[in-house]
Every structure is written in C-alpha cells, then in structure tokens.
Scaffold this motif. Structure first.
Motif, mmCIF file in Angstrom:
data_model
loop_
_atom_site.group_PDB
_atom_site.id
_atom_site.type_symbol
_atom_site.label_atom_id
_atom_site.label_comp_id
_atom_site.label_asym_id
_atom_site.label_seq_id
_atom_site.Cartn_x
_atom_site.Cartn_y
_atom_site.Cartn_z
ATOM 1 N N TYR A 180 1.593 -1.621 -3.111
ATOM 2 C CA TYR A 180 2.550 -0.501 -3.126
ATOM 3 C C TYR A 180 1.971 0.697 -3.884
ATOM 4 N N GLU A 183 -0.583 2.424 -1.695
ATOM 5 C CA GLU A 183 0.023 3.226 -0.638
ATOM 6 C C GLU A 183 0.687 4.485 -1.187
ATOM 7 N N ASN A 184 1.117 4.423 -2.429
ATOM 8 C CA ASN A 184 1.851 5.547 -3.024
ATOM 9 C C ASN A 184 1.119 6.108 -4.237
ATOM 10 N N GLU A 187 2.098 9.465 -5.558
ATOM 11 C CA GLU A 187 3.491 9.637 -5.981
ATOM 12 C C GLU A 187 3.666 9.179 -7.426
ATOM 13 N N VAL A 189 5.260 6.888 -9.592
ATOM 14 C CA VAL A 189 6.003 5.627 -9.577
ATOM 15 C C VAL A 189 6.362 5.272 -11.018
ATOM 16 N N GLN A 221 -3.043 3.046 -10.949
ATOM 17 C CA GLN A 221 -2.658 4.091 -10.009
ATOM 18 C C GLN A 221 -3.523 5.341 -10.186
ATOM 19 N N ARG A 225 -6.026 7.220 -7.527
ATOM 20 C CA ARG A 225 -5.959 8.658 -7.220
ATOM 21 C C ARG A 225 -7.345 9.282 -7.272
#
Length: 284
Positions: A180, A183-184, A187, A189, A221, A225
C-alpha cells in the motif's frame, strides 16, 4: 579544498545498468536507504564503514560490496579520510533472466544473494576494467554490453548456490501495508491510517515494521519516493515537477531528502556521461 562531485553514467540503449563514480567521498554520507536494483560497488581507495541490515564492518580498497534490492544499508567515510568507489546498479528482472540463462536459477525470478563482500583480486580487477569500459567515449555500445555481461556472468557463476531465503516470514499484514505504501508513496499516509489498516498499535507497528524492513513505515515511504524520483529524473523530467509529483512540499524539500539518501543533488544525478569520457584509471 573543494571535493569532487559524484558522476553518473547511463545510456538509454542499456537501460538495465547505471554506474556511479565517486573520486573523493569525504562528503558522501548516506542515511540508511535501499535500492530497487541489485547493486555492486568497488572500493578503489581508502576505507569506509559498511552497514548492511544488522551487520557493520569496514571495507577498503580492493573490496567489492554486493547489495540485494530493498536491503537497507549505508556506507560512509571514516574520520573524513579520503575514499573513492564505483557503484553499479543492475535491474533485477534483467539480472534474474541472466542468472536463469546461466543455469544459476531454476526460473527467471529474483532470489537474493547471500554474499555481501568479495575480496578476490580477480573480481575487483574485472570490475574496474568493466567500469573503465563503460566510462570511455572511445568504446562502442556492443563492447560495453559485452563487458557488463561477461563480468556479471562470471561473478554470478562464482556465486551460484549462495542464494538465501528470508530469515523469517514477514506477516502478510505488513506485506500488504508495504504494498500500500508503494502504491501511495507520493501521498501523505498518516500513522493512524496505517494502524487502522494493519490492526496494530502505533508502537507495535513501528517496531514490527522496522524489524522486518529495517526502516520505519515513514522512512520506508520516503525511500520509495526517492527511488521514484530517481526514475523520473533519468527520464528528463524537471526537478520541480518531480518534487511535487512524488509528494514533497517543494523543490528544496526534495533536494534535501534526495541528497541525504543518494548523496548527490537531483541535478547531479540527472546529468550523465553518455558523451563524455572519464579517465577511470585515475580512480583505481
């Protein structure tokens, strides 16, 4: 004294490989991070501290370091002493197919390699010769392709049988959360959302996620990125556009984080040596 900037070589006709050259690494300090590719580096001068998952050791001139994709690591100078190195990044799908063709793998699916450090002079010498070939503008594409395949093939055959299985099974809930976050990645999160998705408390989630991925969920995350940002920079997208597309507040924010994990600025990374020759012998 000014210190040499990192140099990146890449060629769109060989999209499965990228080479980095650092001739003076005293300013090259990395936060823990990972690569999407399988990577192999050659220390060409000095010594540095090599942290690889839970292990920590010193590596020096003549050593090769091997990094599995998504394995967290950092390699940094010691007491501001000069050190230099090459780092080759290889697409894992391409390498899995090559290993399969060599008979090293039973199927063309990536398997991690158990060896982290090689000190045999023959492989170090072969690596430096391959790097010199890639960096030279006097050598044509076919010879560069052959140099990469010849060296990597001989190394993979020597490492045959050293594949490893994960030390412990990662809970499916954490694998799903990592997917998840992949995929994000661009964003925001929130930790609260991760807890709801996983069913873990905040403290348990951070500890358990780091135990399996060697990064906290937030650091994981951010690392993704930056990996995505590298991919877009190689495609020639403007730095400011990449920064916003990958979830950073602005270009300066992207630049700070990028330099922390890649030890180069986005502009330095975007530039390559497709048409310029580097006298690699100077860095051996």
């Amino acid at each position: 004294m000014s210190k040499a900037k990192p140099i990146f070589w890449r060629d769109a006709r060989m999209p499965y490989v990228e080479l980095r050259l650092v001739s003076d690494g005293r300013e090259v300090c990395y936060a823990p991070h990972s690569h999407a590719q399988w990577s192999i580096g050659a220390i060409t001068g000095g010594i540095s501290t090599f942290c690889y998952r839970d292990d920590r050791c010193q590596v020096g001139a003549g050593d090769l370091v091997l990094l599995n994709p998504d394995w967290v690591h950092a390699c940094n100078p010691i007491d501001d002493q000069p050190w230099s190195y090459y780092m080759l990044y290889i697409d894992t799908e391409w390498l899995a197919v090559l290993r399969y063709q060599l008979g090293v793998l039973d199927e063309p699916v990536w398997e991690d390699i158990g060896t982290a450090i090689i000190s045999e002079h023959q492989f170090y010498l072969g690596y430096c010769q391959m790097a010199s070939c890639l960096l030279s503008s006097q050598i044509d594409l076919k010879e560069k392709q052959a140099a990469v395949i010849d060296f990597i093939s001989s190394l993979m055959e020597a490492l045959a049988g050293r594949c490893i299985q994960p030390a412990q099974q990662i809970p499916s809930v954490l694998l799903n959360l990592a997917a998840y976050l992949d995929e994000n990645a661009a964003e925001e999160v929130l930790l609260e959302d991760m807890c709801l998705r996983s069913g873990y408390s905040a403290g348990h989630l951070i500890r358990t996620f780091k135990q399996h991925f060697n990064l906290t969920p937030h650091a994981y995350q951010i690392n993704r990125r930056i990996q995505r940002g590298q991919r877009e920079l190689k495609r020639g997208r403007p730095i400011a556009d990449v920064a916003l597309a990958e979830g950073f507040t602005d270009q300066p924010h992207f630049q700070r984080v990028f330099k922390k994990l890649v030890a180069a600025t986005p502009n330095q990374y975007r530039q390559s040596l497709l048409s310029n020759e580097v006298k690699a012998a100077d860095h051996k």
